[in-house]
Design a protein around this motif. Sequence first.
Motif, short mmCIF file in Angstrom:
data_model
loop_
_atom_site.label_atom_id
_atom_site.label_comp_id
_atom_site.label_asym_id
_atom_site.label_seq_id
_atom_site.Cartn_x
_atom_site.Cartn_y
_atom_site.Cartn_z
N LYS A 56 61.30 71.60 18.18
CA LYS A 56 62.22 72.22 17.21
C LYS A 56 63.46 72.76 17.92
N LYS A 57 63.28 73.43 19.06
CA LYS A 57 64.41 73.96 19.82
C LYS A 57 65.31 72.83 20.31
N HIS A 58 64.68 71.75 20.77
CA HIS A 58 65.44 70.60 21.27
C HIS A 58 66.28 69.96 20.16
N VAL A 59 65.66 69.76 18.99
CA VAL A 59 66.37 69.13 17.87
C VAL A 59 67.49 70.04 17.37
N ASP A 60 67.24 71.34 17.31
CA ASP A 60 68.30 72.29 16.90
C ASP A 60 69.49 72.21 17.85
N ARG A 61 69.20 71.95 19.12
CA ARG A 61 70.26 71.93 20.12
C ARG A 61 71.00 70.59 20.17
N HIS A 62 70.28 69.49 19.97
CA HIS A 62 70.89 68.18 20.20
C HIS A 62 71.01 67.30 18.94
N HIS A 63 70.27 67.62 17.90
CA HIS A 63 70.29 66.76 16.70
C HIS A 63 70.38 67.61 15.43
N LEU A 70 65.50 67.19 6.80
CA LEU A 70 64.05 67.15 6.97
C LEU A 70 63.32 68.19 6.13
N SER A 71 62.05 67.91 5.86
CA SER A 71 61.19 68.87 5.19
C SER A 71 61.08 70.14 6.03
N PRO A 72 60.97 71.31 5.40
CA PRO A 72 60.83 72.56 6.17
C PRO A 72 59.56 72.60 7.00
N TYR A 73 58.59 71.72 6.71
CA TYR A 73 57.33 71.70 7.46
C TYR A 73 57.29 70.57 8.49
N PHE A 74 58.42 69.91 8.70
CA PHE A 74 58.46 68.78 9.63
C PHE A 74 58.01 69.21 11.03
N PHE A 75 58.42 70.42 11.46
CA PHE A 75 58.13 70.87 12.82
C PHE A 75 56.89 71.75 12.92
N SER A 76 56.04 71.70 11.91
CA SER A 76 54.79 72.46 11.97
C SER A 76 53.85 71.83 13.01
#
Length: 211
Positions: A56-63, A70-76
């Motif tokens: 989640k941190k990686h995607v927030d930073r790079h994508h 995405l669904s709010p539960y994608f990174f569960s």
Amino acid sequence: MTEKYKLELCWLCPEKFTSRRDLKNHLSTSFHDVLRVTCPFCYEEETTCRRMVDLKKHVDRHHLDKVRKLSPYFFSENNGFWLANKPDDYKKIINPSRRESTEAKEARLEILQLLTINKTVKRKDEWYEGWKKHKEEKKSKKTEIESEFVPSYSPEKPLKVDIININLALGHIQLDIQYGTDFYRVKLTDNTLKDPKVRESLWQEDGHINK
């Protein structure tokens, strides 16, 4: 006072733990690396993260552009099963999200997209095998998941598909569809769309295309 508790056993080594949380932390270490997941948005070079929280941190930073779709539960943690490098071990410590859930569908579609673009990913068979085993355990039947498949049509048993996503491009329309519990990407050309039966079917399924 003596408190009775159940020991949590690591199935990969002789270690024992007094809580499932401690076992989970043990399994996520570099020694076992059971909870490692792949970023489905790094198309050029494969990127993996130790746990879903790190992804989640990686995607927030790079994508960041991807997160909004995405669904709010994608990174569960539960949904991490569909992105896991070791799905068979992952599900032993974390229950997978429901196969039919929005976040699970999104994860499988993104992985299939990654495999289409990046041909160097080595875990294709492991993903498919892990998904298939989970499906068999839930449904008690053997069904193989494939990224490219064209089901045969029978007038007696017409196909029932659900359109998940539609992308418009010059000269064709790309559909992400669900057929039963499997997911496929279909490209419709101009010639195909001229068929009134095709247009009628698309209209009835999703209402996105005008007759």
